[in-house]
Design a protein around this motif. Structure first.
Motif, mmCIF file in Angstrom:
data_model
loop_
_atom_site.group_PDB
_atom_site.id
_atom_site.type_symbol
_atom_site.label_atom_id
_atom_site.label_comp_id
_atom_site.label_asym_id
_atom_site.label_seq_id
_atom_site.Cartn_x
_atom_site.Cartn_y
_atom_site.Cartn_z
ATOM 1 N N GLU A 1 15.540 12.956 -4.408
ATOM 2 C CA GLU A 1 15.517 14.392 -4.646
ATOM 3 C C GLU A 1 14.203 14.804 -5.310
ATOM 4 O OE1 GLU A 1 17.644 16.148 -3.354
ATOM 5 O OE2 GLU A 1 19.468 14.978 -3.140
ATOM 6 N N ALA A 2 13.703 13.977 -6.221
ATOM 7 C CA ALA A 2 12.435 14.293 -6.885
ATOM 8 C C ALA A 2 11.280 14.269 -5.889
ATOM 9 C CB ALA A 2 12.188 13.302 -8.020
ATOM 10 N N ILE A 3 11.280 13.298 -4.959
ATOM 11 C CA ILE A 3 10.216 13.207 -3.949
ATOM 12 C C ILE A 3 10.227 14.437 -3.054
ATOM 13 C CG2 ILE A 3 9.427 11.925 -1.926
ATOM 14 C CD1 ILE A 3 10.450 9.388 -3.244
ATOM 15 N N VAL A 4 11.398 14.825 -2.578
ATOM 16 C CA VAL A 4 11.502 15.975 -1.677
ATOM 17 C C VAL A 4 11.047 17.246 -2.383
ATOM 18 C CG1 VAL A 4 13.113 17.428 -0.397
ATOM 19 C CG2 VAL A 4 13.296 14.940 -0.267
ATOM 20 N N SER A 5 11.476 17.422 -3.630
ATOM 21 C CA SER A 5 11.088 18.618 -4.378
ATOM 22 C C SER A 5 9.579 18.677 -4.576
ATOM 23 C CB SER A 5 11.795 18.648 -5.739
ATOM 24 O OG SER A 5 13.186 18.788 -5.574
ATOM 25 N N ARG A 6 8.975 17.540 -4.922
ATOM 26 C CA ARG A 6 7.530 17.528 -5.139
ATOM 27 C C ARG A 6 6.765 17.761 -3.838
ATOM 28 N NH1 ARG A 6 3.031 14.293 -5.398
ATOM 29 N NH2 ARG A 6 4.065 12.556 -4.342
ATOM 30 N N GLY B 1 0.788 -1.223 0.000
ATOM 31 C CA GLY B 1 0.000 0.000 0.000
ATOM 32 C C GLY B 1 0.816 1.267 0.000
ATOM 33 N N MET B 2 2.079 1.212 -0.405
ATOM 34 C CA MET B 2 2.910 2.420 -0.470
ATOM 35 C C MET B 2 2.407 3.352 -1.567
ATOM 36 S SD MET B 2 6.895 1.288 -0.135
ATOM 37 C CE MET B 2 7.658 0.847 1.407
ATOM 38 N N SER B 3 2.586 4.643 -1.354
ATOM 39 C CA SER B 3 2.338 5.580 -2.440
ATOM 40 C C SER B 3 3.381 5.348 -3.535
ATOM 41 C CB SER B 3 2.416 7.017 -1.927
ATOM 42 O OG SER B 3 3.719 7.281 -1.411
ATOM 43 N N TRP B 4 3.066 5.793 -4.737
ATOM 44 C CA TRP B 4 3.953 5.479 -5.855
ATOM 45 C C TRP B 4 5.339 6.111 -5.691
ATOM 46 C CZ3 TRP B 4 4.113 1.701 -9.001
ATOM 47 C CH2 TRP B 4 2.950 1.066 -9.449
ATOM 48 N N ASP B 5 5.413 7.309 -5.109
ATOM 49 C CA ASP B 5 6.729 7.939 -4.990
ATOM 50 C C ASP B 5 7.611 7.175 -3.995
ATOM 51 O OD1 ASP B 5 5.141 8.649 -2.899
ATOM 52 O OD2 ASP B 5 5.507 10.803 -3.018
ATOM 53 N N ILE B 6 7.046 6.768 -2.833
ATOM 54 C CA ILE B 6 7.822 5.986 -1.874
ATOM 55 C C ILE B 6 8.108 4.592 -2.439
ATOM 56 C CG2 ILE B 6 7.882 5.035 0.459
ATOM 57 C CD1 ILE B 6 8.123 8.009 0.414
ATOM 58 N N ALA B 7 7.155 4.046 -3.208
ATOM 59 C CA ALA B 7 7.365 2.722 -3.812
ATOM 60 C C ALA B 7 8.508 2.755 -4.822
ATOM 61 C CB ALA B 7 6.083 2.240 -4.481
ATOM 62 N N LEU B 8 8.595 3.827 -5.607
ATOM 63 C CA LEU B 8 9.711 3.955 -6.553
ATOM 64 C C LEU B 8 11.044 4.078 -5.824
ATOM 65 C CD1 LEU B 8 8.120 6.322 -9.220
ATOM 66 C CD2 LEU B 8 8.859 3.961 -9.584
ATOM 67 N N LEU B 9 11.039 4.810 -4.705
ATOM 68 C CA LEU B 9 12.261 4.899 -3.905
ATOM 69 C C LEU B 9 12.635 3.524 -3.356
ATOM 70 C CD1 LEU B 9 14.461 6.598 -2.589
ATOM 71 C CD2 LEU B 9 12.884 7.101 -0.711
ATOM 72 N N PHE B 10 11.652 2.766 -2.887
ATOM 73 C CA PHE B 10 11.906 1.404 -2.415
ATOM 74 C C PHE B 10 12.501 0.550 -3.532
ATOM 75 C CE2 PHE B 10 10.515 -3.000 -2.060
ATOM 76 C CZ PHE B 10 10.938 -3.330 -0.785
ATOM 77 N N LEU C 1 10.024 15.504 7.149
ATOM 78 C CA LEU C 1 9.219 16.297 6.226
ATOM 79 C C LEU C 1 7.742 15.910 6.290
ATOM 80 C CD1 LEU C 1 11.549 16.278 3.078
ATOM 81 C CD2 LEU C 1 11.163 18.159 4.676
ATOM 82 N N GLY C 2 7.414 14.849 7.020
ATOM 83 C CA GLY C 2 6.027 14.423 7.147
ATOM 84 C C GLY C 2 5.488 13.699 5.936
ATOM 85 N N VAL C 3 6.372 13.028 5.167
ATOM 86 C CA VAL C 3 5.936 12.292 3.983
ATOM 87 C C VAL C 3 5.262 10.999 4.427
ATOM 88 C CG1 VAL C 3 6.670 11.183 1.849
ATOM 89 C CG2 VAL C 3 7.789 13.291 2.617
ATOM 90 N N ALA C 4 4.031 10.783 3.981
ATOM 91 C CA ALA C 4 3.280 9.600 4.389
ATOM 92 C C ALA C 4 3.927 8.334 3.836
ATOM 93 C CB ALA C 4 1.838 9.718 3.888
ATOM 94 N N ALA D 1 9.261 23.617 -7.857
ATOM 95 C CA ALA D 1 9.123 23.401 -9.287
ATOM 96 C C ALA D 1 10.230 22.480 -9.781
ATOM 97 C CB ALA D 1 9.183 24.757 -10.010
ATOM 98 N N ILE D 2 10.081 22.087 -11.021
ATOM 99 C CA ILE D 2 11.082 21.198 -11.606
ATOM 100 C C ILE D 2 12.455 21.867 -11.610
ATOM 101 C CG2 ILE D 2 10.629 22.025 -13.938
ATOM 102 C CD1 ILE D 2 11.517 18.411 -12.894
ATOM 103 N N GLY D 3 12.475 23.184 -11.637
ATOM 104 C CA GLY D 3 13.742 23.896 -11.630
ATOM 105 C C GLY D 3 14.532 23.694 -10.358
ATOM 106 N N VAL D 4 13.834 23.539 -9.219
ATOM 107 C CA VAL D 4 14.532 23.306 -7.957
ATOM 108 C C VAL D 4 15.183 21.932 -7.965
ATOM 109 C CG1 VAL D 4 14.249 23.093 -5.455
ATOM 110 C CG2 VAL D 4 12.968 24.836 -6.724
ATOM 111 N N PHE D 5 14.456 20.942 -8.502
ATOM 112 C CA PHE D 5 15.021 19.598 -8.614
ATOM 113 C C PHE D 5 16.257 19.610 -9.506
ATOM 114 C CE2 PHE D 5 15.109 15.710 -11.272
ATOM 115 C CZ PHE D 5 15.553 14.815 -10.300
ATOM 116 N N LEU D 6 16.139 20.283 -10.644
ATOM 117 C CA LEU D 6 17.295 20.339 -11.549
ATOM 118 C C LEU D 6 18.458 21.086 -10.905
ATOM 119 C CD1 LEU D 6 15.501 21.076 -14.958
ATOM 120 C CD2 LEU D 6 16.463 18.914 -14.151
#
Length: 598
Positions: free
Chosen positions: A171-176, A113-122, A354-357, A181-186
């Motif tokens: 880095e993409a998860i934290v930025s989102r 039941g992970m969210s997709w962003d945490i699942a991709l990190l996993f 950061l409180g990411v679920a 914006a995408i510029g901060v990630f880049l």
């Protein structure tokens, strides 16, 4: 509090050493015992509470430790070595790794039941193996050369690449999550690449021009790595891990920069950091796990073992010419290791802040996968290899420590007799000559940390200490007594018995059997070769037995080895004379006046 902190830290140091020693004794990855020690100290017996013990220091300690672990791992990735690793390995570390990442992410999403962003990190964290878990397993597994080389090179190459994948996704998860914006990630990625590259260039320049004295090079490298990590985080938040990864890869691929000493130092430091870090991280696990999380972890482990890995290997090995038996064993062996455990814990700490679920379940699921793969594969891989008929037979190869004229002569004679011979030494001139003579070589001491990770001992079960360095010769012999057994390691004397005083003699429990006759020393062997003596290999028959050989070649001939009909090597020892029989092949040092065959 200071007394409690000192006592706990020294206790963790002792427990970490014991876990590493136990792993060495039983030839299993040390990460297994370190994690189990941390689980027992933390959630089971509640002896160790890292958050209470270290307080605000916990996050900096973990961050700096992971930075050094990633830097050390990325130092091993040399691009020039990728050209010779074969089709299957290139597939496993490129599109195969992406397939594994996506499949593992899907398993984490649908089963836990992970969210997709945490699942991709996993998925990024757990799609990698590593040399620290693969190498000990291969020594017990002993598959054929193609399988061993594939698994070993996959672990070496994918270790830093997997860390790079994980850092970019993080880095993409934290930025989102922070609404950037995408510029901060880049910007974060660019900062990591630029600072890491510049730091590598600066350190490489200092080393190349000898601007840092040799005894300060390790200290200087450590300071620059940690300074770059901290500075990068200050300039672009959370870019430090990418910085040290890029820095290690760039430094490893610079020309004319000698980093072997730095790599050795970082390996020793990493052993210490890993031992302490994994106990701390495992002790932070909550027990019992959240409802359903244990079964979700087991389900993900089963999916990774029986679905994800076989699909990855099938895709990566298409058109490679490997047999289905070899593919099946490679599909079974994929233990997770240091990168998955250490980086997942650091990311979990940051994401929780950061409180990411869903970040609270990242570490337990990763640890379940690590323990499951290591335990299952360590217990079953050798029987599976035998059943698939891809295991090497009993190892009859010979490891020789030394590369001078004596070592090369003995190595060539054994090689011509049909044995796989590997010469290891840190004398480059001797190694170069051995290569020119057609012998397989390894540049480095066989007892070094570098050899622990890179020396391929597949098919080797005997060690001969022929080095001219007496102390290092004894050290290597003692090291390989644990690897091969006390009756499979021998040394050539550096000093005659009458030259060895009681003060300099090794204790009986540390002694190693002495090669050849009691008066034979390395210097005497080299002198005989210089005077024209040569190694002669002859097959004995009922009509031409050992007495006939002595009659023809002279009583001064010195018997070195005997090879039985089943290719079993017998070694002549100072305290055990050989009795060659018809059917044997004997390797003998004969005088120059002995007849030379036409």
């Amino acid at each position: 509090m200071s007394i409690e902190l000192g006592l706990m830290l020294t206790g963790m140091l002792a427990i970490g050493f014991f876990a590493q020693w136990l792993a060495w004794r039983v030839k299993l990855p040390a990460i297994l015992f370190l994690l189990l020690a941390g689980i027992l100290l933390g959630p089971v017996f509640h002896v160790l509470d890292p958050d209470k013990l270290l307080g605000p220091l916990l996050f900096p300690v973990v961050s700096l430790s992971v930075a050094l672990i990633l830097f050390e791992g990325s130092l091993t990735l040399r691009f020039q070595e990728l050209r010779g690793i074969g089709h299957v390995v290139r597939g496993l570390v490129s599109y195969g790794a992406i397939v594994a990442l996506l499949l593992l992410a899907a398993a984490a999403h649908y089963l836990a039941g992970m969210s997709w962003d945490i699942a991709l990190l996993f998925g990024a964290l757990t799609c990698v193996t590593g040399p620290t878990v693969i190498v000990p397993m291969l020594r017990t597994l002993r598959p054929n050369a193609r399988i061993a080389n594939t698994l070993r090179w996959e672990g070496i190459v994918i270790d830093p690449l997997g860390a790079l994948f994980a850092v970019l996704i993080y880095e993409a998860i934290v930025s989102r999550h922070q609404g950037h914006a995408i510029g901060v990630f880049l910007t974060t990625v660019i900062a990591g690449v630029v600072i890491g590259g510049v730091a590598a260039i600066v350190l490489g320049l200092l080393l190349r021009r000898q601007l840092i004295p040799e005894y300060l090079q390790n200290f200087g490298a450590l300071a620059i790595v940690l300074l770059s990590f901290t500075l990068s985080n200050e300039i672009a938040h959370d870019s430090g891990l990418l910085t040290v990864t890029i820095m290690g890869i760039a430094l490893a691929n610079m020309r004319d920069v000698h980093i072997d000493d730095i790599l050795d130092f970082k390996e020793h430091l990493t052993v210490l950091l890993v031992s302490m870090l994994f106990i701390l991280l495992a002790a932070r696990l909550s027990w019992p796990l959240p409802p359903g999380m244990l079964w979700a972890g087991i389900a993900i482990f089963l999916a990774a073992q029986f679905v994800v890995r076989p699909i990855t290997v099938m895709v990566s090995s298409a058109g490679s010419g490997m047999t289905w038996r070899e593919r099946a064993l490679i599909s079974w062996v994929a233990p997770r290791g240091i990168v998955a455990a250490s980086v997942s814990a650091l990311f979990a700490l940051r994401l929780e802040r950061l409180g990411v679920a869903g970040s609270d379940v990242l570490v337990p699921l990763v640890f379940i996968l690590i323990i499951g793969t290591v335990v299952l594969q360590s217990a079953t891989s050798r029987p599976l290899a035998r059943w698939l008929k891809v295991a090497e037979p009993e190892p009859h190869g010979v490891l020789i420590f030394g590369s001078d004229a004596v070592a090369r002569a003995i190595g060539s004679a054994l090689n011509e007799a049909g044995f796989h011979v590997l010469l290891s030494d840190d004398d480059w001139d001797g190694i170069r000559r051995a290569r020119m003579e057609g012998l397989t070589t390894f540049y480095g001491s066989p007892a070094s940390a570098h050899a622990e990770r890179n020396l391929d001992l597949t098919g080797i079960g005997l060690m001969l200490g022929l080095s001219t360095h007496r102390e290092r010769n004894s050290l290597a012999c003692l090291h390989y007594q644990q690897e091969f057994g006390r009756d499979k390691v021998y040394r050539l004397r550096n000093l005659a018995p009458q030259e060895t005083s009681n003060r300099s003699a090794l204790a009986d429990r540390l002694s190693v059997p002495v090669l050849f006759e009691d008066t034979m020393t390395h210097a005497r062997f080299a002198e005989l070769l210089a005077r024209g003596w040569r190694l002669k290999s002859t097959g004995l028959t009922p009509t031409f037995d050992w007495p006939h050989f002595i009659e023809q070649y002279g009583s001064s001939s010195i018997l070195l080895f005997g090879v039985e009909e089943k290719q079993m090597l017998r070694v002549a020892l100072a305290k055990r004379e050989l009795e060659p029989r018809p059917g044997w092949t004997v390797i003998v040092l004969v005088p120059p006046e002995a007849p030379t065959p036409p």
